[in-house]
Design a protein around this motif. Sequence first.
Motif, short mmCIF file in Angstrom:
data_model
loop_
_atom_site.label_atom_id
_atom_site.label_comp_id
_atom_site.label_asym_id
_atom_site.label_seq_id
_atom_site.Cartn_x
_atom_site.Cartn_y
_atom_site.Cartn_z
N TYR B 329 0.84 -1.20 0.00
CA TYR B 329 0.00 0.00 0.00
C TYR B 329 0.87 1.24 0.00
CZ TYR B 329 -3.33 3.46 1.75
OH TYR B 329 -4.10 4.57 1.92
N GLU B 330 1.95 1.16 0.73
CA GLU B 330 2.81 2.35 0.86
C GLU B 330 3.57 2.66 -0.43
OE1 GLU B 330 4.71 1.03 4.37
OE2 GLU B 330 3.08 1.78 5.65
N THR B 331 3.57 1.76 -1.41
CA THR B 331 4.25 2.06 -2.67
C THR B 331 3.38 2.87 -3.61
OG1 THR B 331 3.46 0.07 -3.78
CG2 THR B 331 5.52 -0.13 -2.53
N PHE B 332 2.10 3.01 -3.30
CA PHE B 332 1.24 3.83 -4.16
C PHE B 332 1.62 5.30 -4.01
CE2 PHE B 332 -1.29 0.02 -4.13
CZ PHE B 332 -1.97 0.04 -5.34
N GLU B 333 1.58 6.02 -5.13
CA GLU B 333 1.89 7.45 -5.06
C GLU B 333 0.71 8.18 -4.42
OE1 GLU B 333 3.37 8.75 -8.99
OE2 GLU B 333 3.76 6.62 -9.27
N TRP B 490 6.25 -2.72 -14.53
CA TRP B 490 5.89 -3.80 -13.60
C TRP B 490 5.11 -3.23 -12.42
CZ3 TRP B 490 9.52 -5.81 -9.35
CH2 TRP B 490 8.92 -6.87 -8.66
N MET B 491 5.65 -2.14 -11.87
CA MET B 491 4.98 -1.52 -10.71
C MET B 491 3.58 -1.06 -11.10
SD MET B 491 6.25 -1.39 -7.78
CE MET B 491 5.00 -1.35 -6.55
N GLU B 492 3.48 -0.51 -12.31
CA GLU B 492 2.19 -0.02 -12.75
C GLU B 492 1.21 -1.17 -12.89
OE1 GLU B 492 2.44 3.35 -12.93
OE2 GLU B 492 0.27 3.10 -12.66
N LEU B 497 -3.51 -3.64 -11.56
CA LEU B 497 -4.18 -4.94 -11.64
C LEU B 497 -4.20 -5.66 -10.30
CD1 LEU B 497 -2.54 -6.02 -15.03
CD2 LEU B 497 -4.89 -5.20 -14.71
N TYR B 498 -4.02 -4.94 -9.21
CA TYR B 498 -4.02 -5.57 -7.89
C TYR B 498 -5.29 -6.41 -7.71
CZ TYR B 498 -4.80 -6.24 -2.95
OH TYR B 498 -5.08 -6.82 -1.74
N LEU B 521 14.83 -11.08 -3.44
CA LEU B 521 14.90 -9.94 -4.34
C LEU B 521 14.06 -8.83 -3.75
CD1 LEU B 521 14.25 -11.72 -7.74
CD2 LEU B 521 16.45 -11.00 -6.82
N PRO B 522 14.42 -7.58 -4.06
CA PRO B 522 13.55 -6.49 -3.60
C PRO B 522 12.17 -6.65 -4.23
CG PRO B 522 15.61 -5.66 -4.50
CD PRO B 522 15.56 -7.11 -4.83
N ALA B 523 11.16 -6.66 -3.40
CA ALA B 523 9.82 -6.80 -3.93
C ALA B 523 9.37 -5.50 -4.58
CB ALA B 523 8.85 -7.18 -2.82
N TYR B 524 9.96 -4.40 -4.16
CA TYR B 524 9.49 -3.11 -4.65
C TYR B 524 10.65 -2.35 -5.25
CZ TYR B 524 5.79 -4.86 -1.88
OH TYR B 524 4.84 -5.67 -1.40
#
Lengths: 1061, 565
Positions: B329-333, B490-492, B497-498, B521-524
């Motif tokens: 959730y915290e990765t959302f802008e 990928w992040m997008e 598409l969550y 691996l870094p997930a984010y």
Amino acid sequence: MRRCSCAWLVLSGALVGSAANAQAPTGTITGHVRDSLTRHPVVAVLVTVVHTPKTATTGEDGGFVLTDVPVGTQRVSARRIGFVPREQDVVVVAGQSVTVDFALPLAGVSLPDVVVVGYGSQQRVDLTGAVASVAPDQVQKTAGVSLQQALQGTVAGATVTQGDAAPGGAITVQVRGVTSTTGDNQPLYVIDGVPVGTSGVSKFALGPSEPSFTTMTTTNPLSTLAPSDIESIDILKDASATAIYGSRGANGVVMITTKRGRRGQPGQVTFNYSAGMSDVVRELDVLDAHDYAMYVNRANWNVYHDSTALPYGGRPTSLTPDALRARYGAGINWQRDIFRTAASRDFQLAFTGGDADGGYAVTGNYLNQDGAIRGSGFARGGIRANLDRKLNSLLHLSTNLDVTRSNGQLVRSSGTEGTKAGGIVRSAIRYSPLPSEALDTAMTGSDPRAENPGYFAQFGANPLRYTDEVQERETVTRGIGGLRMRAEITPDWSFETSLGGNYERKGVDSYFPRTVYEGNGTNGLAIVSASEYVDLVNENLLRFGRGFGSDHRIDAVGGFTYEWSRSNWINNQVTSFPDDALGSAVLQNGTASTVPQTGVDVWKLASWLARVNYSYRDRYVVTGTVRSDGSSKFAANNKWATFSSLGVAWRAKQERFLRDIAGISDLKLRVSYGQSGNQAIGPYQSLATVQGTTTVIGDQLVSGVNFGRLANPNLRWETTTQSNVGLDLAAWDSRLTVTADVYRKRTDGLLQSVTLAPSTGYPSATFNSGEVTNTGFELQADLRVVTGNGGGPSWLMSANLSHNVNRIVSLGATDQQFADRLGAGGGLEFQPFIEKPGLPIGAIWGFRTDGIFRTQGEVDAYTTVQPDARLGDYRYKDVNGDGHITDADKTMIGDVNPRYTWGLTNRVTVGRFDLSALVMGVFDCTILNSERLVYLLLNGGGNIPREYYDNAFDPVTNPNGKYPMIDGTRQAWGRFSDAFLEDGSFIRLKNVQLGYELPPSLVRGVRSARIYLNAVNLWTLTRYSGYDPEVSAFSNSAMRGVDLGSYPQSRLFSAGMSLTF
Amino acid sequence: MIGMKQTLIRVLVPVCLLAGAGACHDLVNLDEQPLTFIDPANFFKTAPQAIEAVNGMYAPLMTWDDWISPAWRDVACEEPDVYCPGWAPTFGYRGANPGAWFAGRTWTSNFLVVRLANDVLGQLDRVTFDTTLTGRLRGEAHFLRGYAYFELVRRYGAVPLRLKPYQPDGTYGDAPRAPLEAVYASIVSDLKAAALELPADFASKTYTSADRGRPTAPSAWGLLSKVYLTMAGADVAGTPLAALKAAYNDSARMAAQQVMQSGWVALEPTYMRLFDWQQQTNSNEILFQIGATHRENTGSEVGTFYNPPDYSTVGGGGGGVMSMRKVFYETFEPNDRRVAPGQAIFAAWRRSGSSSDPGTPTWLNRSVPDSVTAKLATATQVGWAWLGDDHCDTVGWSRYHLADSSFLELSPQLYTMKYIDRTALTKSQNANHAIVLRHADVLLVFAEAENEVHGPTAAAYDAINQVRNRAGLPNLTASLSQTQFRDAVWMERRHELYAEFQGWFDLKRQGRWLGIMNDQLPAYPGSPTPSASICQQGRQAYQLLLPIPASELGANRLITQNPGY
């Protein structure tokens, strides 16, 4: 069909028209039959003019009348079950009456001398096949409600399982093992000559994969027949006996004959009444309020190791286990709330009698039985009229008509939905023993039954809501009737034609209010379904019976029969009711409904049959049987099939070298070989289908079709080839009689629903492939320990033992397949029943446990083999030794087929008192106790029996505990193992009855009066930990022996009286 | 005594009658006349019948073997962004042994679709009516067969190729696996055929607006672009396809362009409108969806797992199982509409005076306000889950009984609101359609493929920015490197598409799945170290494919199990 009915009428008319011609000089024989010791009249003795079709049966006064007996010297025989037969010669004079009296001594108990076989009856001495009979008084004593119970423990070779002990609940009978992997393998039931089917489709299942709220409760198709109406039950077991039923004989045939009035018998009224109380035999010891709280706390502690998180005493203001005990004592014992002592009443009133030309039996019966679980019960009322009339010297007419109505109040005792709708019995154990307010003090003072939402979310509704608020009613209306006309064409030839009908309507109305899980989300759920079944049988039989000289005798029967049957069903499901007040009575009050579903099946069976019985000097007997069946169920290439058998009997006693040996009263050897079939599939299975379906395109439901099934134009019946060797021995004036049989049944062309590779897009197809064998032996022995000579006490012992080994020899092209899964949700998603060559049908497949991990060291040493190893969990055996626990380590861990079943009946008579007791046993079988799948989770999610709590492993407090560690994170056992199986052997005192015959002078106007006390299921010895080892939740033969929280057996005490005026 | 002649007559009369009865035509006619189904020989004669047979092909998609439950459940917990409570991965589909009943339900349902499509194609070859209609119907069958094989190949790897109607044989259906490249070739060929034969929109080639819900040519192109992208990815490692990576990326790019140039396919103006079950049928963004209605067993139970607690049906209940991880959730802008509280994402507390009055939800911002926490100190918990700090162990509503006799209910988790249908009566009556493919997905496929072929071009930026702008976000930072752009896409995809069941397939395609699920691996993107524990069991290499179900192994002697099971 229309043209054929005409033929039948013409045929009947022709016979009636020709009646006047039949005149021949005849006389009459009358007489009385008495007990040789007590001089009491003996009823129901079959009196026969030997070598003629003339028979009569004695009435309550022991009297009989034989009319139209050809003049000359005739031999008259008198036979009755339990007595030694006697014969006398008499000279019959034209137009006159001659008297013959008999005095019969008592004999062993289990060998009636006349047995009903297919399309006729035979003297037992002339039998070449294996036919077992149940004594009529045994039927009355043990068959509390259903006549199938009378077979339990009394007949060698018949395995009777009470699947669900609810009043009127289903009972399965298997004769000589399971022959087929599909269907229920039930024998064919024939009542007064009419084969009795059950509704083809009675209930509708929702989806293939989801919990169905409509399927589990099955009822007993024969529960509509009152045991008091039964005259005799005969079970045809080997090919010589069953081949006459051709394509339906492979699972054995149960012939049921109802009582009829006797010719010449004065009218009499019989009144029977009994009243009883039943209760559940066993209550499981589950945790009380304090221990339950301790258990839940332990499950949390072992996960979080945080005392502030403990639900009882840890969280702010929650109550500690001790405080709970102080406030609520032991808490709620739900078992005591749902179980009760239930009353039952049974009335029967019978009018029987007859004159010189006919007899009548008109009976009425009413049974009302409450179930031992609140809310369940069964009531049945019926009227039967059996009439016989001699129209003239040529024609005899007999009719029988039986109309019954039963009404069962059902409760959902077991369920395949593992979690919130698991059934009353399961939830009575698992539901929290704490009152609702213990979780939420705001509930105090409100409806004491109101669940705390926390409870509802975890367990669903409490059991009392299911017993008291859920309505589920099954009504069955059944009529069986027939009209039979017999023409005595000549003394040797007779012709019979009959039309029989069988009608059944079964309706199930259920309503789940919004207070229970099923109706909660939908604001009430009503399911109203019904099925209807009509079956018509026409039989045309020509009989011949004649002696040739003194050495030869031939009895033969041949004919044509036709059967037509139609069943249809409907299912309606409605939800969203404004309130729960009216239940399912007014479906239109609901605002949302599923589209009703209906179905129709029709099938036809046309058959030619013949049987010839030839005897030479009463010493050698040969029976040949052939039946040719044409069934609509089978594919175009295989409509007709012929089944035949040959039986030979040698009455060695008649030989010179044995005749004079006094110790041997009779000795007979029987050998038979032949075939019978099993058409255990529904109609239309050979045809490809285009089936309607609905699908969603966008947001619209649209109709569509699928090609639903592969055609199999070669589909045919299963064929069972059976050989049987038997011995009948009577010794010491028939004080000891022994019947022993050894058999081998080989069933090939198994009607299998072969699981196709799912990648074909077809789940399965019905093929004939594979082979199953059943081999075994049966022993039945009767011993008159104390003879009762001279009017003294008597003691009769009757024992039987059966042993059967079932084995799948081949499954055709399939290596192995699994029967359906146990249930949905709650960890029941296993398919433990395997079908595999070399194993029996009913083999259970799974992992072997090897104790539990008691130290972290044991865990670490085994994680390469079992990656999910954890302290306190089961260790599984690496059976194939490859260093990994995989599916390849599964093996046969159980077998639900009992190795031995036995029964022992004792009857003692002292003066006017009589006492009988039946003990029965089942030895060496497995029960799949699905409740253990839940109990052994030991995760604090619901109550458990104390046994599992006390013996749970704990590294500190109970390092030697035999069950896994209590652990709140355990959600489901990933592997099916032997931990969920138990030994199902048991010994049971099934029935005890003490009777007293009142002196005739005591009650004026009453011819005979008997009072009795009866007890059923008095005592059981078993190691099984559930309610009862006699359990089988599924009717499917491939999944027997599963305990899904079934309705437990009750112990029944009753007192009754029987009066004859 | 009766004379001999008389006897003969008396015996013969019934014997003749008996024989007559037996010979009676009606009696010995034992043919079956089916009353509840149709003889196949009498079917497929008219155009409406052909359409019905085609409709029947769609029926297995929304069943208990497919989208009602397992088709999303067997992939749902295979990504780091969804919080699955401890039991979901083990009780559900991951690590399942092949004998478990639920293993292979999607195998069964997709092969059923294949079979029905084969039946339809086989029948259409025989009929001669209206060629425009038969062309379209053939297109639908090719599309569905391609879709089903794509579902199968991504789950199970190389599978048997069955392209003809099955006829019973002595082996009960033995068939070996086809080579992976052959399976992909068949999928490509089916989808190409579908793209050529299907109507371009809902106003051509016999389609009308009533056919909304059926695939169109852009649906086939869109799915094809994804197939090509998969063929350019890690799934095909070790096969001849791997050598053609560049060509498949280019093909993916061009196939996606066919959709982008269709003229009518477009993004919905607002994100959550996509998930409004009343609007989905007519959405121009959704390229293929599996319809759902309020009739029982025609809706997916996905809502009872993803919805906020008590949001699944009219009567409440269900939901509260799967939630969005806090770290994700915290990765959302900021201001991303795809996680707008109360619209796209739900977390709340509510207070009520009694157990019957639910109270009005009040939004939480991911943590319990101090005022509430203070009250909790003296409260009695009456619900079953309790509040913990560890985001892995907190789930469901917590219900507290406060000292002042009121109730407080907390839902500290972040639940998606994509699957809400509060008018559904039961869980299988949820009318949310299962969205298989939508335009935003295709745009991101294009951006990814374009970046692989040509680097982060203006066209690639334009595609991803369309998706970002619709979410209320500014354009993506300009001048990213090819790798940075790849990660951005990928992040997008994850944000866009969550909870739409793309994660496992995306991660496997990119070859990242094992590393991420095992915290290697870094997930984010941008986070320098692997993520905090994701509280799930580690995954092993063999789990890249699901086990071949035991039912197939038992009946098909030519099939082999995927290694490791």
